[in-house]
Motif scaffolding. Structure first.
Motif, PDB file in Angstrom:
ATOM      1  N   ALA A   1       0.486  -1.204  -0.062  1.00  0.00           N
ATOM      2  CA  ALA A   1      -0.035  -0.635  -0.013  1.00  0.00           C
ATOM      3  C   ALA A   1       0.977   1.224   0.482  1.00  0.00           C
ATOM      4  O   ALA A   1       1.809   0.859   0.803  1.00  0.00           O
ATOM      5  N   TRP A   2       0.433   2.392  -0.344  1.00  0.00           N
ATOM      6  CA  TRP A   2       0.696   3.571  -0.228  1.00  0.00           C
ATOM      7  C   TRP A   2       1.285   4.172   1.015  1.00  0.00           C
ATOM      8  O   TRP A   2       3.065   4.466   0.848  1.00  0.00           O
ATOM      9  N   GLN A   3       0.921   3.763   1.946  1.00  0.00           N
ATOM     10  CA  GLN A   3       1.103   4.048   3.487  1.00  0.00           C
ATOM     11  C   GLN A   3       2.217   3.617   3.671  1.00  0.00           C
ATOM     12  O   GLN A   3       3.426   3.781   4.091  1.00  0.00           O
ATOM     13  N   GLY A   4       2.477   2.303   3.698  1.00  0.00           N
ATOM     14  CA  GLY A   4       4.087   1.517   3.078  1.00  0.00           C
ATOM     15  C   GLY A   4       5.313   1.899   2.563  1.00  0.00           C
ATOM     16  O   GLY A   4       6.072   2.075   3.245  1.00  0.00           O
ATOM     17  N   TRP A   5       4.621   2.393   1.594  1.00  0.00           N
ATOM     18  CA  TRP A   5       5.643   2.786   0.757  1.00  0.00           C
ATOM     19  C   TRP A   5       6.388   4.468   1.532  1.00  0.00           C
ATOM     20  O   TRP A   5       7.925   4.613   1.725  1.00  0.00           O
ATOM     21  N   VAL A   6       4.958   5.073   1.633  1.00  0.00           N
ATOM     22  CA  VAL A   6       5.952   6.673   2.474  1.00  0.00           C
ATOM     23  C   VAL A   6       6.238   5.766   3.296  1.00  0.00           C
ATOM     24  O   VAL A   6       7.803   6.757   4.264  1.00  0.00           O
ATOM     25  N   LEU A   7       6.272   5.448   5.001  1.00  0.00           N
ATOM     26  CA  LEU A   7       6.759   4.480   5.551  1.00  0.00           C
ATOM     27  C   LEU A   7       8.211   4.112   5.656  1.00  0.00           C
ATOM     28  O   LEU A   7       9.387   4.775   6.616  1.00  0.00           O
ATOM     29  N   LEU A   8       8.383   3.182   4.716  1.00  0.00           N
ATOM     30  CA  LEU A   8       9.353   3.273   4.400  1.00  0.00           C
ATOM     31  C   LEU A   8      10.397   3.979   3.969  1.00  0.00           C
ATOM     32  O   LEU A   8      12.184   4.251   3.999  1.00  0.00           O
ATOM     33  N   ALA A   9       9.782   4.850   3.169  1.00  0.00           N
ATOM     34  CA  ALA A   9      10.870   5.102   2.207  1.00  0.00           C
ATOM     35  C   ALA A   9      11.267   6.917   3.650  1.00  0.00           C
ATOM     36  O   ALA A   9      12.390   7.278   3.886  1.00  0.00           O
ATOM     37  N   GLY A  10      10.789   6.944   4.231  1.00  0.00           N
ATOM     38  CA  GLY A  10      10.695   8.242   5.131  1.00  0.00           C
ATOM     39  C   GLY A  10      11.789   7.798   6.395  1.00  0.00           C
ATOM     40  O   GLY A  10      12.305   8.134   6.820  1.00  0.00           O
ATOM     41  N   TYR A  11      11.694   6.661   6.742  1.00  0.00           N
ATOM     42  CA  TYR A  11      12.426   5.719   7.059  1.00  0.00           C
ATOM     43  C   TYR A  11      14.222   6.094   6.470  1.00  0.00           C
ATOM     44  O   TYR A  11      14.947   5.968   7.401  1.00  0.00           O
TER      45      TYR A  11
END
Length: 85
Positions: free
Chosen positions: A26-36
């Motif tokens: 999901a896009w939320q997972g990609w945002v979380l991973l990119a932010g991390y």
């Protein structure tokens, strides 16, 4: 917009083999991973220029960010974390 980020649902696929999360689904997972990744990279860059006190604070922050990332990934993985042979 922020409430859409915290919608219920799965953000990560389970690993096919082993234990833990696979890639985001999901896009939320990609945002979380990119932010991390961005936060860890930024902290690593700051480590080079800091003294002992700054280094201790940054290492502690990196540990806290990692624990938070793992906690969120575990809660948002489809099927949960379990051993998959």
């Amino acid at each position: 917009m922020l409430h859409r980020f915290f919608e219920e649902g799965y953000w990560f696929a389970p690993k096919k083999f082993g234990y833990g999360s696979g890639l985001p689904i999901a896009w939320q997972g990609w945002v979380l991973l990119a932010g991390y990744i961005v936060l860890m990279f930024g902290a690593a860059l700051l480590l080079e220029s800091g003294g002992l006190g700054v280094t201790a604070i940054l290492v502690a922050a990196m540990i806290i960010m990692t624990i938070l990332f793992v906690f969120i990934a575990k809660r948002r993985t489809k099927g949960g974390w379990k051993w998959r042979p």
